[in-house]
Design an enzyme around this catalytic site. Structure first.
Site, PDB file in Angstrom:
ATOM      1  N   LYS A 387     -11.707  -8.991  -5.879  1.00 34.82           N
ATOM      2  CA  LYS A 387     -11.066  -8.047  -4.966  1.00 34.82           C
ATOM      3  C   LYS A 387     -10.899  -6.681  -5.638  1.00 34.82           C
ATOM      4  CE  LYS A 387      -7.599 -10.776  -4.694  1.00 34.82           C
ATOM      5  NZ  LYS A 387      -6.349 -11.506  -4.398  1.00 34.82           N
ATOM      6  N   THR A 419       2.535  -3.073  -0.837  1.00 37.81           N
ATOM      7  CA  THR A 419       1.430  -4.027  -0.952  1.00 37.81           C
ATOM      8  C   THR A 419       1.875  -5.370  -1.519  1.00 37.81           C
ATOM      9  OG1 THR A 419       0.881  -3.148  -3.146  1.00 37.81           O
ATOM     10  CG2 THR A 419      -0.250  -2.178  -1.248  1.00 37.81           C
ATOM     11  N   GLY A 421       2.393  -8.958  -1.869  1.00 31.87           N
ATOM     12  CA  GLY A 421       1.878 -10.155  -1.211  1.00 31.87           C
ATOM     13  C   GLY A 421       0.504 -10.012  -0.586  1.00 31.87           C
ATOM     14  N   THR A 422      -0.230  -8.946  -0.911  1.00 30.05           N
ATOM     15  CA  THR A 422      -1.555  -8.776  -0.300  1.00 30.05           C
ATOM     16  C   THR A 422      -2.517  -9.884  -0.715  1.00 30.05           C
ATOM     17  OG1 THR A 422      -2.078  -7.237  -2.092  1.00 30.05           O
ATOM     18  CG2 THR A 422      -1.436  -6.282   0.020  1.00 30.05           C
ATOM     19  N   GLY A 423      -2.461 -10.314  -1.975  1.00 36.45           N
ATOM     20  CA  GLY A 423      -3.355 -11.380  -2.425  1.00 36.45           C
ATOM     21  C   GLY A 423      -3.065 -12.703  -1.746  1.00 36.45           C
ATOM     22  N   CYS A 424      -1.789 -13.020  -1.623  1.00 39.15           N
ATOM     23  CA  CYS A 424      -1.394 -14.251  -0.931  1.00 39.15           C
ATOM     24  C   CYS A 424      -1.854 -14.204   0.523  1.00 39.15           C
ATOM     25  CB  CYS A 424       0.125 -14.418  -0.959  1.00 39.15           C
ATOM     26  SG  CYS A 424       0.862 -14.404  -2.604  1.00 39.15           S
TER      27      CYS A 424
END
Length: 482
Positions: A387, A419, A421-424
């Site tokens: 990412k 941003t 928690g964007t990965g979760c």
């Protein structure tokens, strides 16, 4: 017979013209293949005598009873009463719904056709149990029928609170276009009864319909975020917004907010194992998302469960550092996660800092991202989505598969400092899409679109890097009792 929306999943409708013996054999095959309800259409078929019509109807009703599926008569209330059918379906130009209800009684199933929201609301108010909406595509049986657009279909699905089934020209190949339109299932004639092998055709359509229209269960294995922006809380919100049923197994309880993590309290391996057993043995998930796992023993429990229960569509977000900069995993647990869990996954989703750790090399450019993803993919034989959100100028991601395929996903950098928690969120959206039957590339593309829209909503909570609005556009309005 008790009726619920799952009965509409594969709605089989017999053709207007047929050979009697051939129709009976086709009905047997369609029911054995997985049809969940059957509607008998006889009004345009020539019969020599009423007794012949009754005899055929009773034989087909018996087949439905044996298969345990509802038996519906199309637009012939006298026939429905004569054979004690489970229900009656009426068209917009046929017997009014309220009269059908009065004639058949409160226990019978009444279905109605609708081509507009106004017609759908009237049918619902008159007592219909479900709606058939269409024709959605050109059909052989109703070549001159006015088509119903997907925009109208969505309006009807959002405007009524009874289940709807799509009808008209639907087949195995165009069904995917009807995903996320609010359907409980699809009604089919030619795709089943004109197929070379009705049994196999029904089986294939049932399998596809299960993915497209039946609520799929997805499991998240991750830590709890007390502020609700990341971890289990973000995963479950994302899953709900993406049309799946979210379940959870908690690895750790964190004390955190938008400014940082102030405490991490790992659950015992026994507590995690117990949660995993409870979920897998009762509601096997269609996909699994794995997030924060901080200890070696917890990683080992997860790996064991994935192998024991043969988990499908496993997506791993190798969470190492929170958005706020706090370390969330023991150094030795990183290698155990890579060695034991990555090979069981269909995808891992490291960001640039995580990819640098896993690949053992610096990343400064798009070429570096691709090279690192290739190295990780070959090392652990898993698809890798590196990412690019940590880059300054864009939010492009690169997917590399173990077979060496490379796919770039262009992403708009949204001007939003929040941003958390964007990965979760991205990994949970991907897992949700995989559960609904998307291939990996499509699942990622749709997940990125969802993430961008959640960022564009510009939610602003907290004093640090705030969370996304996972439920943007999902407000539900309930009518007043007044």
């Amino acid at each position: 017979m008790t009726f619920n929306k799952n009965d509409l999943l594969v709605y089989a409708i017999t053709p207007d013209r047929f050979d009697h013996d051939e129709l009976i054999q086709q009905v047997k095959e369609v029911l054995a293949g997985g049809a969940t309800i059957l509607q008998l259409r006889l009004k345009d078929h020539p019969f020599k005598a009423q007794e012949e019509k009754l005899d055929l109807t009773k034989k087909i009703k018996a087949l439905c009873q044996e298969a345990g599926v509802p038996f519906i008569i199309d637009d012939d209330y006298e026939l429905a009463l004569a054979v004690d059918a489970d229900g009656l379906h009426v068209g917009e130009d046929d017997l009014p719904v309220d009269q059908a209800r009065q004639l058949l009684g409160p226990e019978k199933i009444i279905g109605a056709s609708a081509k507009s929201l106004d017609a759908a609301l009237k049918a619902q108010a008159a007592g219909a149990d479900y709606l058939g909406v269409g024709a959605l595509y050109p059909t052989q049986s109703k070549a001159n029928a006015q088509g119903t657009s997907l925009t109208t279909l969505r309006a009807i699905a959002q405007g009524v609170n009874i289940p709807i089934v799509g009808i008209g020209g639907i087949n195995l190949y165009n069904m995917a276009n009807l995903r996320d339109q609010g359907l409980a299932g699809v009604a089919l004639i030619s795709a089943l009864f004109k197929a070379e092998d009705p049994y196999q055709a029904t089986q294939e359509i049932r399998k596809a319909a299960e993915k497209l229209f039946k609520l799929q269960a997805v499991l998240t294995i991750a830590g709890s975020d007390s502020s609700g922006g990341a971890g289990i809380q973000a995963d479950l919100k994302t899953m709900q917004a993406n049309g799946v049923f979210g379940m959870s197994a908690i690895t750790s309880v964190t004390a955190q907010n938008t400014r940082g993590v102030t405490g991490v309290y790992d659950l015992s391996p026994e507590a995690l194992a117990s949660q995993l057993q409870a979920v897998f043995e009762d509601i096997p998930p269609a996909s699994v998302k794995i997030g924060m796992v901080s200890q070696v023993e917890l990683v080992e429990e997860i790996a064991e469960a994935l192998k024991t229960y043969q988990a499908k569509n496993v997506v791993v977000d190798p969470v190492m550092v929170a958005t706020s900069g706090s370390n969330l995993i023991q150094d030795q647990a990183v290698q155990v996660l890579a060695d034991q869990v990555f090979p069981l996954a269909c995808l891992i989703t490291p960001n640039i800092p995580e990819s640098q750790v896993l690949a053992g090399q610096d990343i400064h450019s798009a070429a570096d991202m691709e090279a690192a993803a290739k190295k990780i993919s070959q090392t652990y034989q898993v698809a890798v989505l590196c990412k690019g959100g940590h880059r300054v100028n864009d939010a492009n991601d690169v997917l590399v598969t173990p077979e060496g395929e490379v796919h770039w996903f262009k992403g708009e950098r949204v001007d939003n400092p929040n941003t958390h928690g964007t990965g979760c969120t991205l990994s949970s959206a991907i897992a949700s899409n995989l559960a609904k039957g998307d291939d990996l590339v499509t699942a990622i593309a749709r997940a990125k679109t969802y993430l961008s829209l959640a960022l564009k909503d510009q939610l602003n909570l907290g004093q640090g890097s705030g969370p996304l609005n996972h439920g943007f556009g999902l407000l539900t309005y309930y009518p007043s009792d007044d």
